[in-house]
Scaffold this motif. Structure first.
Motif, PDB file in Angstrom:
ATOM      1  N   UNK A 162      32.704  51.896  37.679  1.00 24.65           N
ATOM      2  CA  UNK A 162      33.629  51.698  38.798  1.00 24.65           C
ATOM      3  C   UNK A 162      35.042  51.588  38.232  1.00 24.65           C
ATOM      4  N   UNK A 163      35.822  52.604  38.414  1.00 22.88           N
ATOM      5  CA  UNK A 163      37.163  52.644  37.850  1.00 22.88           C
ATOM      6  C   UNK A 163      38.138  51.823  38.694  1.00 22.88           C
ATOM      7  N   UNK A 164      38.948  51.042  38.006  1.00 19.26           N
ATOM      8  CA  UNK A 164      39.941  50.219  38.686  1.00 19.26           C
ATOM      9  C   UNK A 164      41.125  51.068  39.132  1.00 19.26           C
ATOM     10  N   UNK A 165      41.458  50.961  40.401  1.00 17.80           N
ATOM     11  CA  UNK A 165      42.597  51.672  40.965  1.00 17.80           C
ATOM     12  C   UNK A 165      43.783  50.716  41.108  1.00 17.80           C
ATOM     13  N   UNK A 166      44.977  51.246  40.882  1.00 20.36           N
ATOM     14  CA  UNK A 166      46.173  50.413  40.942  1.00 20.36           C
ATOM     15  C   UNK A 166      46.308  49.734  42.304  1.00 20.36           C
ATOM     16  N   UNK A 167      45.974  50.472  43.365  1.00 16.66           N
ATOM     17  CA  UNK A 167      46.120  49.870  44.695  1.00 16.66           C
ATOM     18  C   UNK A 167      45.155  48.701  44.897  1.00 16.66           C
ATOM     19  N   UNK A 168      43.986  48.758  44.243  1.00 14.64           N
ATOM     20  CA  UNK A 168      43.031  47.650  44.334  1.00 14.64           C
ATOM     21  C   UNK A 168      43.559  46.424  43.592  1.00 14.64           C
ATOM     22  N   UNK A 169      44.178  46.663  42.438  1.00 16.18           N
ATOM     23  CA  UNK A 169      44.775  45.567  41.683  1.00 16.18           C
ATOM     24  C   UNK A 169      45.861  44.892  42.514  1.00 16.18           C
ATOM     25  N   UNK A 170      46.737  45.680  43.095  1.00 20.03           N
ATOM     26  CA  UNK A 170      47.845  45.124  43.874  1.00 20.03           C
ATOM     27  C   UNK A 170      47.337  44.388  45.112  1.00 20.03           C
ATOM     28  N   UNK A 171      46.283  44.925  45.729  1.00 21.30           N
ATOM     29  CA  UNK A 171      45.722  44.266  46.913  1.00 21.30           C
ATOM     30  C   UNK A 171      45.172  42.886  46.568  1.00 21.30           C
ATOM     31  N   UNK A 172      44.439  42.793  45.442  1.00 17.08           N
ATOM     32  CA  UNK A 172      43.861  41.509  45.049  1.00 17.08           C
ATOM     33  C   UNK A 172      44.941  40.533  44.582  1.00 17.08           C
ATOM     34  N   UNK A 173      45.953  41.036  43.890  1.00 17.88           N
ATOM     35  CA  UNK A 173      47.045  40.160  43.479  1.00 17.88           C
ATOM     36  C   UNK A 173      47.745  39.570  44.685  1.00 17.88           C
ATOM     37  N   UNK A 174      47.903  40.382  45.728  1.00 19.76           N
ATOM     38  CA  UNK A 174      48.516  39.880  46.956  1.00 19.76           C
ATOM     39  C   UNK A 174      47.599  38.864  47.644  1.00 19.76           C
ATOM     40  N   UNK A 175      46.295  39.172  47.662  1.00 20.07           N
ATOM     41  CA  UNK A 175      45.323  38.275  48.289  1.00 20.07           C
ATOM     42  C   UNK A 175      45.296  36.911  47.603  1.00 20.07           C
ATOM     43  N   UNK A 176      45.350  36.926  46.263  1.00 25.65           N
ATOM     44  CA  UNK A 176      45.278  35.688  45.485  1.00 25.65           C
ATOM     45  C   UNK A 176      46.657  35.078  45.208  1.00 25.65           C
ATOM     46  N   UNK A 177      47.711  35.765  45.663  1.00 27.32           N
ATOM     47  CA  UNK A 177      49.089  35.303  45.436  1.00 27.32           C
ATOM     48  C   UNK A 177      49.391  35.145  43.950  1.00 27.32           C
ATOM     49  N   UNK A 178      49.062  36.178  43.182  1.00 27.31           N
ATOM     50  CA  UNK A 178      49.297  36.186  41.744  1.00 27.31           C
ATOM     51  C   UNK A 178      50.624  36.875  41.446  1.00 27.31           C
ATOM     52  N   UNK A 179      51.460  36.216  40.680  1.00 31.09           N
ATOM     53  CA  UNK A 179      52.720  36.804  40.251  1.00 31.09           C
ATOM     54  C   UNK A 179      52.536  37.553  38.935  1.00 31.09           C
ATOM     55  N   UNK A 180      53.389  38.515  38.677  1.00 31.34           N
ATOM     56  CA  UNK A 180      53.311  39.272  37.430  1.00 31.34           C
ATOM     57  C   UNK A 180      53.472  38.338  36.233  1.00 31.34           C
TER      58      UNK A 180
END
Length: 225
Positions: free
Chosen positions: A22-40
């Protein structure tokens, strides 16, 4: 106890290498970061797996309250709760400790295609179990090359190479757990080196291809004997 050790063979718990399909897609990373409120650049401590009383989540929360005093890490607790765990008590304790702004619970039954993306967000993974035999979730961390901290119970010391791909700590010891979490968060070189060794273990000791050869050797030995 009635079975002689001469007739006993130990087979390691292999890893789920198929998760790499299952390849990680950039949009999936950004969606989860937004969901978890993770900052860069934010350090992430991850617990991943079924939520049950044996997993030591109370100890993890107490340990994170200590960690929070010395760094800007965030704690993600991701997994489906069994009916035996009191989630209300856990969330209430988080509020009592004043760390609700740094702790995120995701209690979904996580789809397999998201596992790699979630683990990829983590700086390290923690397994603060109070009792266990082995852990498939631990092996998932190895597949994605992450350092781990686990308790010295059950079969976990057989799977974690202490001070090589992670650390082993006593169970129900938030202070010891916090000390090792802080060490990995504040020492990127150590964390990265341990993560690389986890990846190496996933491709060697805990690869099902390697384990299958061990099983065949056992069968051959028994047949010859």
């Amino acid at each position: 106890p009635s079975v002689s050790m001469a007739r006993t063979y130990i087979i390691p718990h292999g890893n789920s290498g198929w998760l790499l399909n299952f390849k990680t897609q950039l949009e999936d990373v950004e969606r989860l970061k937004a969901q978890y409120k993770i900052n860069d650049g934010e350090p992430i401590i991850l617990f991943f797996g079924l939520l049950s009383p044996s997993k030591g989540l109370e100890d993890l929360i107490e340990a994170f309250a200590i960690v929070r005093k010395s760094c800007t890490a965030k704690l993600l607790i991701v997994g489906y709760p069994t009916k035996y765990i009191d989630m209300h008590a856990l969330t209430a304790r988080v509020v009592e400790l004043g760390i609700e702004d740094r702790v995120v619970f995701d209690t979904r039954y996580v789809p397999v295609e998201e596992i790699g993306t979630i683990i990829g967000l983590a700086t390290l993974l923690v397994y603060p179990y109070r009792s266990s035999t082995q852990s498939g979730a631990l092996q998932a961390a190895y597949i994605f090359g992450k350092p781990v901290i686990a308790t010295r119970i059950g079969g976990l010391p057989e799977a974690v190479e202490d001070e090589k791909n992670g650390f082993l700590v006593p169970p129900q010891s938030p202070g010891d757990l916090a000390e090792k979490m802080i060490l990995l968060i504040n020492n990127h070189v150590i964390a990265e080196n341990m993560g690389r060794h986890s990846k190496y273990l996933s491709e060697t000791r805990f690869s099902w291809h390697v384990i299958a050869r061990q099983i065949l050797e056992i069968y051959q030995e028994i047949i010859l004997r």
